[in-house]
Design a protein around this motif. Structure first.
Motif, PDB file in Angstrom:
ATOM      1  N   GLY A   1      -7.483  17.314   6.946  1.00  0.00           N
ATOM      2  CA  GLY A   1      -7.652  17.774   8.326  1.00  0.00           C
ATOM      3  C   GLY A   1      -6.564  17.183   9.210  1.00  0.00           C
TER       4      GLY A   1
ATOM      5  N   SER B   1      -5.411   8.648   0.905  1.00  0.00           N
ATOM      6  CA  SER B   1      -4.335   9.549   1.326  1.00  0.00           C
ATOM      7  C   SER B   1      -4.162  10.751   0.417  1.00  0.00           C
ATOM      8  CB  SER B   1      -3.023   8.776   1.411  1.00  0.00           C
ATOM      9  OG  SER B   1      -3.158   7.749   2.356  1.00  0.00           O
TER      10      SER B   1
ATOM     11  N   HIS C   1       0.208   5.965   5.103  1.00  0.00           N
ATOM     12  CA  HIS C   1       0.762   5.044   6.093  1.00  0.00           C
ATOM     13  C   HIS C   1       1.855   4.169   5.510  1.00  0.00           C
ATOM     14  CE1 HIS C   1      -1.663   6.307   9.406  1.00  0.00           C
ATOM     15  NE2 HIS C   1      -2.697   6.374   8.577  1.00  0.00           N
TER      16      HIS C   1
ATOM     17  N   GLY D   1       0.815  -1.216   0.000  1.00  0.00           N
ATOM     18  CA  GLY D   1       0.000   0.000   0.000  1.00  0.00           C
ATOM     19  C   GLY D   1       0.846   1.261   0.000  1.00  0.00           C
TER      20      GLY D   1
ATOM     21  N   GLY E   1      -7.375   8.943   9.428  1.00  0.00           N
ATOM     22  CA  GLY E   1      -6.003   8.436   9.510  1.00  0.00           C
ATOM     23  C   GLY E   1      -4.925   9.339   8.958  1.00  0.00           C
ATOM     24  N   PHE E   2      -5.314  10.399   8.274  1.00  0.00           N
ATOM     25  CA  PHE E   2      -4.284  11.248   7.654  1.00  0.00           C
ATOM     26  C   PHE E   2      -3.384  11.880   8.712  1.00  0.00           C
ATOM     27  CE2 PHE E   2      -3.236  15.560   5.878  1.00  0.00           C
ATOM     28  CZ  PHE E   2      -2.306  15.130   4.956  1.00  0.00           C
ATOM     29  N   GLN E   3      -4.002  12.429   9.719  1.00  0.00           N
ATOM     30  CA  GLN E   3      -3.233  13.116  10.752  1.00  0.00           C
ATOM     31  C   GLN E   3      -2.249  12.162  11.441  1.00  0.00           C
ATOM     32  OE1 GLN E   3      -3.540  12.883  14.369  1.00  0.00           O
ATOM     33  NE2 GLN E   3      -2.423  14.744  14.933  1.00  0.00           N
TER      34      GLN E   3
ATOM     35  N   VAL F   1      -0.453  -6.909  -4.897  1.00  0.00           N
ATOM     36  CA  VAL F   1      -0.159  -8.126  -4.136  1.00  0.00           C
ATOM     37  C   VAL F   1      -1.337  -9.067  -4.273  1.00  0.00           C
ATOM     38  CG1 VAL F   1       0.164  -9.074  -1.824  1.00  0.00           C
ATOM     39  CG2 VAL F   1       1.391  -6.990  -2.521  1.00  0.00           C
TER      40      VAL F   1
ATOM     41  N   GLU G   1     -12.395   4.450   1.841  1.00  0.00           N
ATOM     42  CA  GLU G   1     -11.761   4.349   3.162  1.00  0.00           C
ATOM     43  C   GLU G   1     -12.276   3.106   3.890  1.00  0.00           C
ATOM     44  OE1 GLU G   1      -9.370   5.298   4.792  1.00  0.00           O
ATOM     45  OE2 GLU G   1      -9.782   6.243   6.725  1.00  0.00           O
TER      46      GLU G   1
ATOM     47  N   ASN H   1      -8.102  13.063   0.571  1.00  0.00           N
ATOM     48  CA  ASN H   1      -8.869  13.346   1.787  1.00  0.00           C
ATOM     49  C   ASN H   1      -8.955  14.846   2.048  1.00  0.00           C
ATOM     50  OD1 ASN H   1      -6.688  14.252   3.624  1.00  0.00           O
ATOM     51  ND2 ASN H   1      -5.936  12.169   3.355  1.00  0.00           N
TER      52      ASN H   1
ATOM     53  N   GLU I   1       2.347  -0.921  -4.587  1.00  0.00           N
ATOM     54  CA  GLU I   1       1.094  -0.157  -4.685  1.00  0.00           C
ATOM     55  C   GLU I   1       0.364  -0.572  -5.957  1.00  0.00           C
ATOM     56  OE1 GLU I   1      -0.988   2.110  -3.122  1.00  0.00           O
ATOM     57  OE2 GLU I   1      -2.079   1.859  -5.013  1.00  0.00           O
ATOM     58  N   LYS I   2      -0.901  -0.967  -5.821  1.00  0.00           N
ATOM     59  CA  LYS I   2      -1.618  -1.497  -6.987  1.00  0.00           C
ATOM     60  C   LYS I   2      -1.996  -0.416  -8.000  1.00  0.00           C
ATOM     61  CE  LYS I   2      -6.144  -1.582  -4.710  1.00  0.00           C
ATOM     62  NZ  LYS I   2      -6.760  -0.434  -5.354  1.00  0.00           N
TER      63      LYS I   2
HETATM   64  C1  LIG Z   1     -12.877  11.932   1.579  1.00  0.00           C
HETATM   65  C2  LIG Z   1     -11.994  11.629   2.748  1.00  0.00           C
HETATM   66  C3  LIG Z   1     -11.710  12.637   3.683  1.00  0.00           C
HETATM   67  C4  LIG Z   1     -10.873  12.391   4.755  1.00  0.00           C
HETATM   68  N1  LIG Z   1     -10.521  13.405   5.598  1.00  0.00           N
HETATM   69  C5  LIG Z   1      -9.582  13.218   6.553  1.00  0.00           C
HETATM   70  C6  LIG Z   1      -9.125  14.273   7.355  1.00  0.00           C
HETATM   71  O1  LIG Z   1      -9.542  15.425   7.181  1.00  0.00           O
HETATM   72  N2  LIG Z   1      -8.227  14.036   8.328  1.00  0.00           N
HETATM   73  C7  LIG Z   1      -7.732  12.793   8.540  1.00  0.00           C
HETATM   74  O2  LIG Z   1      -6.907  12.623   9.428  1.00  0.00           O
HETATM   75  N3  LIG Z   1      -8.124  11.745   7.771  1.00  0.00           N
HETATM   76  C8  LIG Z   1      -9.040  11.939   6.775  1.00  0.00           C
HETATM   77  N4  LIG Z   1      -9.454  10.888   6.006  1.00  0.00           N
HETATM   78  C9  LIG Z   1      -8.918   9.559   6.262  1.00  0.00           C
HETATM   79  C10 LIG Z   1      -7.545   9.367   5.665  1.00  0.00           C
HETATM   80  O3  LIG Z   1      -7.507   9.835   4.345  1.00  0.00           O
HETATM   81  C11 LIG Z   1      -7.191   7.894   5.667  1.00  0.00           C
HETATM   82  O4  LIG Z   1      -7.431   7.357   6.944  1.00  0.00           O
HETATM   83  C12 LIG Z   1      -5.723   7.657   5.346  1.00  0.00           C
HETATM   84  O5  LIG Z   1      -5.344   8.356   4.198  1.00  0.00           O
HETATM   85  C13 LIG Z   1      -5.488   6.199   5.164  1.00  0.00           C
HETATM   86  O6  LIG Z   1      -4.208   6.031   4.634  1.00  0.00           O
HETATM   87  P1  LIG Z   1      -3.718   4.596   4.186  1.00  0.00           P
HETATM   88  O7  LIG Z   1      -2.330   4.759   3.758  1.00  0.00           O
HETATM   89  O8  LIG Z   1      -4.033   3.635   5.250  1.00  0.00           O
HETATM   90  O9  LIG Z   1      -4.722   4.210   3.008  1.00  0.00           O
HETATM   91  P2  LIG Z   1      -4.752   4.551   1.456  1.00  0.00           P
HETATM   92  O10 LIG Z   1      -4.391   5.939   1.190  1.00  0.00           O
HETATM   93  O11 LIG Z   1      -6.052   4.072   0.955  1.00  0.00           O
HETATM   94  O12 LIG Z   1      -3.604   3.652   0.875  1.00  0.00           O
HETATM   95  C14 LIG Z   1      -3.734   2.248   0.770  1.00  0.00           C
HETATM   96  C15 LIG Z   1      -3.147   1.847  -0.545  1.00  0.00           C
HETATM   97  O13 LIG Z   1      -3.037   0.432  -0.606  1.00  0.00           O
HETATM   98  C16 LIG Z   1      -3.156   0.030  -1.924  1.00  0.00           C
HETATM   99  N5  LIG Z   1      -3.456  -1.399  -1.969  1.00  0.00           N
HETATM  100  C17 LIG Z   1      -4.564  -2.005  -1.475  1.00  0.00           C
HETATM  101  N6  LIG Z   1      -4.510  -3.329  -1.712  1.00  0.00           N
HETATM  102  C18 LIG Z   1      -3.361  -3.568  -2.358  1.00  0.00           C
HETATM  103  C19 LIG Z   1      -2.749  -4.752  -2.893  1.00  0.00           C
HETATM  104  N7  LIG Z   1      -3.313  -5.967  -2.764  1.00  0.00           N
HETATM  105  N8  LIG Z   1      -1.559  -4.626  -3.529  1.00  0.00           N
HETATM  106  C20 LIG Z   1      -0.969  -3.403  -3.655  1.00  0.00           C
HETATM  107  N9  LIG Z   1      -1.499  -2.277  -3.167  1.00  0.00           N
HETATM  108  C21 LIG Z   1      -2.676  -2.345  -2.521  1.00  0.00           C
HETATM  109  C22 LIG Z   1      -4.276   0.902  -2.418  1.00  0.00           C
HETATM  110  O14 LIG Z   1      -4.278   1.023  -3.821  1.00  0.00           O
HETATM  111  C23 LIG Z   1      -4.012   2.225  -1.707  1.00  0.00           C
HETATM  112  O15 LIG Z   1      -3.316   3.147  -2.536  1.00  0.00           O
HETATM  113  C24 LIG Z   1     -10.328  11.099   4.944  1.00  0.00           C
HETATM  114  C25 LIG Z   1     -10.628  10.085   4.016  1.00  0.00           C
HETATM  115  C26 LIG Z   1     -11.431  10.343   2.918  1.00  0.00           C
HETATM  116  C27 LIG Z   1     -11.697   9.248   1.927  1.00  0.00           C
END
Ligand SMILES: Cc1cc2nc3c(=O)[nH]c(=O)nc-3n(C[C@H](O)[C@H](O)[C@H](O)COP(=O)(O)OP(=O)(O)OC[C@H]3O[C@@H](n4cnc5c(N)ncnc54)[C@H](O)[C@@H]3O)c2cc1C
Lengths: 379, 465
Positions: free
Chosen positions: A49, A43, A15, A11, A335-337, A173, A307, A46, A34-35
């Motif tokens: 915030g 990420s 994170h 991913g 989760g962004f913060q 993956v 999400e 969003n 990353e797929k």
């Molecule tokens: C509209 C919106 C508004 C938000 N606002 C806020 C905010 O204001 N403040 C805040 O703190 N949080 C906010 N969030 C939440 C925050 O964006 C997420 O919690 C955070 O970005 C999660 O990050 P991540 O890296 O876990 O996930 P992601 O950014 O989703 O990254 C996961 C990645 O894994 C990849 N992946 C999945 N499966 C596979 C696989 N099998 N093989 C290879 N790659 C794979 C996906 O393609 C993806 O790119 C918001 C979310 C959304 C959708």
């Protein structure tokens, strides 16, 4: 050709990139898989915030630690990520809500935190001259703020790459299996053999967990956002509401972003996050009622991101059941913060087997039924 | 207006009006939404009100539009003017604003007949006030007779000559017509002359227009290769080059035009698949022989599915409606085929001229992929060529990432004025085919929506069903 590394991160969201960065800083060789492309999902799209305000108690220690990193984010990633410590405020629209804020503040004080400050009617007006007359008070965290999500995620990626991390985009993956003590990760291109595997697959985190034999009750939804055309500057802090779903901020260029968690539909197999205008309408009404100036705003774009939500609204962070497996997913729309700190926690766990941060509440096995947990304990 | 229709048609140009007529013949409950206050679309704008300008000035084609408009009024479908459609979902939920009230309605079948847009013409200074498109010049002339003396027309394509000719006919002085059609296009086009001669009316019309412009004493300068607009607060001069030296014409009004391209904003936002049309240098929705897109129940008719002109649009509208009626179960396959046969034959005849026109008026690369680093590409966010070059250099591989890198395409126009340039620029910088670069991912609302309107959104549950 089989690739190898000390660790693979599944991913390329905030994170995954943060884990890769923190691991690389500690001398671990990392491949991120990353797929789609980095920042394509939650990420990158969003609301940006960066808040401690209103977080669930178990998240607060992590959120406070993350905030320390945000205030010096350029030291970590060589980019300011357009972080603005604008403050965040949560508005109370009636006496009952104001009392709710008081209770919350005292709950936090008892737990040893005093970043959330309750303000009255006058202070609210000083802070938010545009607020509707019916609002009676609020809760403020003065040095919370917001940042540019895509830019932040890319900054983490670039910094990680500069420390030797390899990022493979458009590689998915597909399967994971244990082979002679290492993990064989089958992908849509070459396989990888690694001793350590980190699941940062966001809204797909549950499917990676299933590959590892650790099913979790995660749901995917698509929180929606809308942005307006430029407006004269009228609001500095990020504005939320105690009794309703709202998060509203005005950027330096005058555009106003409105969200807060109203959900559209997510279809994970096709990467589609569709809008649901009934929900957006409710969101718009809330914005207009709390900040009447917003009535004349022109909405130029709406979007949604996919999400992963856990049933208890807090993420999974920590070791998996099998050796060499770590999870950080299911951030449930906030989760962004936490991005900057979670990578550091995972790096602690990978390199030392422990972390000083209190991550007990985020254990992956917390959803097991008690008998299941006992069976696990016996084996 | 009802909260549910069997068929909803977006756009009351020739395609939408013909579709409505066909649906009415077969008795499906239908609605036609259009932003304009009256039917006609771009080509037959204000066709019912000949007051502004004498119909004769606007040409004989106008009568055809008037008839379509009359049928639309009389055929019994719900025609809703002043209706801005800002979303159609893949499940055919339609978001529309009428008189300041936003509402959601549903339809079993949708026909998108939103026509064409003028291709962006990114030359230095094209963003200066009083630099407009030939299409807007025509709107000025048709709707309010606001056209002013002394404008320069620059570019290529039938619409440019038509509007310049209409100005001349209306007695509005035109300072010059700068023709950017590359001379080599004339040679290439001769290959398709045979097909064109089977539709001689178009050739004759072109010749008549140019003759009319010249006869009025308007300088017609051919082979223009370089073009730039000058001025501080607004345009004050056009500079152009044919060979070595720059020439200058003082002008406080310039109309640019280099052809029209499908308006794909709605079809992209619905999620229809699109392909790159190399002959027409544009994106177009992929459709089957009944106009149905890759999204079930959503058809595209008229220029939105590739540029074929007003008459073809009419036939396509009819064919798309028959396809929709068949899917509704209103008519069977035989009736569909029988009713579509004349339209199909006429459509095939209409298309014969296209290879000739496409070759002759193919805009050259130097006017589509601006060579000058300072030329603005995205007008809303003021992103220039240099910024896009830089984004590509640091790893931006497509229009959607470019948005995040530079805000390009994120302004109120939703990429209408820069999308094509961006696809082609990135293709050029990365040396990849445009088809692999793709287009912006578009999301509703595809037209700006007032927050107050959204806040008071009427949903089907609330209104009468
Ligand atoms: C509209 C919106 C508004 C938000 N606002 C806020 C905010 O204001 N403040 C805040 O703190 N949080 C906010 N969030 C939440 C925050 O964006 C997420 O919690 C955070 O970005 C999660 O990050 P991540 O890296 O876990 O996930 P992601 O950014 O989703 O990254 C996961 C990645 O894994 C990849 N992946 C999945 N499966 C596979 C696989 N099998 N093989 C290879 N790659 C794979 C996906 O393609 C993806 O790119 C918001 C979310 C959304 C959708």
């Amino acid at each position: 050709m089989v690739r190898t590394a000390d660790a693979v991160v599944i991913g390329g969201g905030i994170h995954g990139c943060s884990c890769a960065l923190h691991l690389a800083r500690r001398g671990i060789s990392v491949v991120v898989v990353e797929k789609d492309h980095v920042g394509r999902h939650a990420s990158g799209v969003n609301a940006g915030g960066v808040r401690r305000l209103g977080r669930a108690l178990p998240e607060i220690p992590l959120s406070v630690a993350a905030m320390g990193l945000w205030h010096n984010i350029a030291e970590l990633v060589d980019d300011d990520c357009q972080f603005v410590p604008s403050g965040q405020v949560r508005v109370a629209e009636n006496g009952e809500e104001a009392r709710g804020l008081e209770e919350r503040a005292s709950l936090l004080r008892d737990a040893g935190f005093n970043h959330e400050v309750v303000i009255g009617r006058e202070e609210l007006r000083d802070l938010l001259p545009a607020v509707s007359p019916h609002c009676v008070g609020g809760m403020v965290v003065v040095d919370d703020g917001h940042a540019n999500p895509y830019r932040t995620t890319m900054a983490f990626k670039r910094k990680a790459e500069s420390l030797g991390v390899r990022v493979l985009e458009q590689v998915r993956v597909l399967r994971i299996a244990k082979r002679q003590g290492t993990w064989r990760v089958d992908t849509s291109t070459d396989p990888l053999d690694v001793p350590v595997l980190i699941n940062c697959a966001g809204a797909w985190g549950d499917s990676v967990a299933v590959m590892l034999g650790e099913p979790v009750p995660m749901q995917a939804y698509a929180p929606m956002l809308m942005i307006t055309a430029r407006m004269p500057f009228f609001v500095k802090p990020v504005v939320g509401a105690q009794g309703r779903t709202l998060s509203l901020k005005q950027f330096a260029n005058g555009t106003v972003l409105i969200g807060g968690g109203v959900r559209g539909n997510a279809v994970r197999t096709t990467n589609t996050a569709s809008l649901e205008f009934g929900g957006l309408s409710v969101n718009a009404r809330t914005a207009a009622q709390i900040l009447p100036t917003m009535r004349g705003a022109r909405i130029v774009r709406c979007w949604a991101g996919i999400e992963g939500y856990m049933p208890d609204g807090i993420p999974v962070i920590g070791p998996g059941r099998q050796e060499g497996v770590f999870h950080a997913f299911g951030f449930s729309a906030h989760g962004f913060q936490l991005g900057p700190i979670v990578g550091s926690i995972i790096a602690d766990l990978v390199t030392t087997g422990a972390t000083a941060h209190p991550i007990g509440p985020f254990r992956i096995d917390r959803f097991d039924s008690p008998p299941q947990r006992q069976r696990d304990a016996l084996t | 207006m009802k909260s549910h229709y069997q068929l909803a048609i977006v756009g009351a140009g020739p395609a939408g009006m013909a579709a409505a007529a066909a649906a009415a013949e077969c008795g499906a409950t239908s609605v036609v939404f259009d932003e304009q206050p009256a039917p006609g679309g771009q080509i037959y704008r204000a066709v019912e009100t000949p007051a502004a300008v004498d119909r004769a000035i606007l040409g004989v084609d106008y009568w055809r539009g008037a008839e379509l408009a009359k049928t639309l009024r009389d055929c019994g479908v719900d025609y809703v003017p002043g209706a801005t459609v800002w979303q159609v979902s893949p499940t055919r939920e339609i978001g529309v604003t009428v008189d300041g009230t936003a509402m959601l309605i549903t339809a079993d079948q949708v026909i998108v007949a939103t026509g064409a847009l003028e291709r962006p013409f990114p030359v230095p200074g094209w963003t200066l006030p009083s630099v407009m498109t030939a299409g807007s010049a025509q709107v000025l002339l048709k709707s309010a007779a606001l056209a002013a003396d002394g404008a320069v027309f620059a570019g290529t394509g039938p619409l440019l000559y038509l509007v310049a000719w209409q100005y001349v006919q209306a007695g509005v002085a035109v300072k010059a017509v700068l023709d950017t059609t590359p001379i080599s296009n004339y040679f290439r086009a001769t290959r398709h002359l045979a097909g064109a001669l089977r539709a001689p009316q178009y050739l004759m019309k072109g010749i008549r227009l140019l003759r009319g412009i010249k006869k009025a004493g308007v300088p017609l300068i051919r082979g223009v290769r370089d073009l730039r607009m000058r001025g501080d607060d607004a345009v004050s001069a056009v500079e152009y080059r044919r060979g070595h030296d720059w020439q200058r014409i003082e002008a406080d009004q310039v109309f640019l035009h280099q052809g029209v391209v499908p308006n794909v904003n709605l079809s992209y936002s619905i999620g229809c698949r699109h392909t790159w049309n190399e002959a027409q240098l544009c994106w177009q929705a992929t459709t089957d022989s009944w106009g149905e897109s890759t999204v079930e129940g959503v058809a595209i008719a008229g220029d939105g599915a590739g540029i074929n002109g007003a008459l073809a649009a009419e036939y396509q509208g009819r064919i798309a409606a028959l396809g929709a009626l068949y899917r509704l179960g209103t008519i069977d396959a035989d009736e569909r085929a029988r009713r579509a046969a004349p339209a199909r034959a006429a459509l095939a005849a209409e298309r014969r001229i296209r290879p000739f026109l496409e070759t002759l008026y193919r805009p050259p690369k130097y006017f589509r992929v601006p060579p000058d680093d300072q030329t603005v590409v995205c007008r809303c966010e003021e992103v220039d060529v240099a910024a896009i070059r830089k984004a590509v250099a640091v790893g931006c591989v497509g229009p959607n990432q470019l948005k995040s890198f530079s805000r390009c395409g994120m302004g109120p126009c939703q990429g209408r004025l820069c999308g094509l340039t961006v696809s082609e620029l990135i293709a050029d910088f990365t040396d990849l085919p445009v088809s692999e670069i793709g287009y912006y991912r578009l999301r509703p609302p595809i037209k700006p929506l007032l927050l107050a309107e959204l806040a008071e959104l009427q949903t089907p549950a609330a209104s009468d069903r």
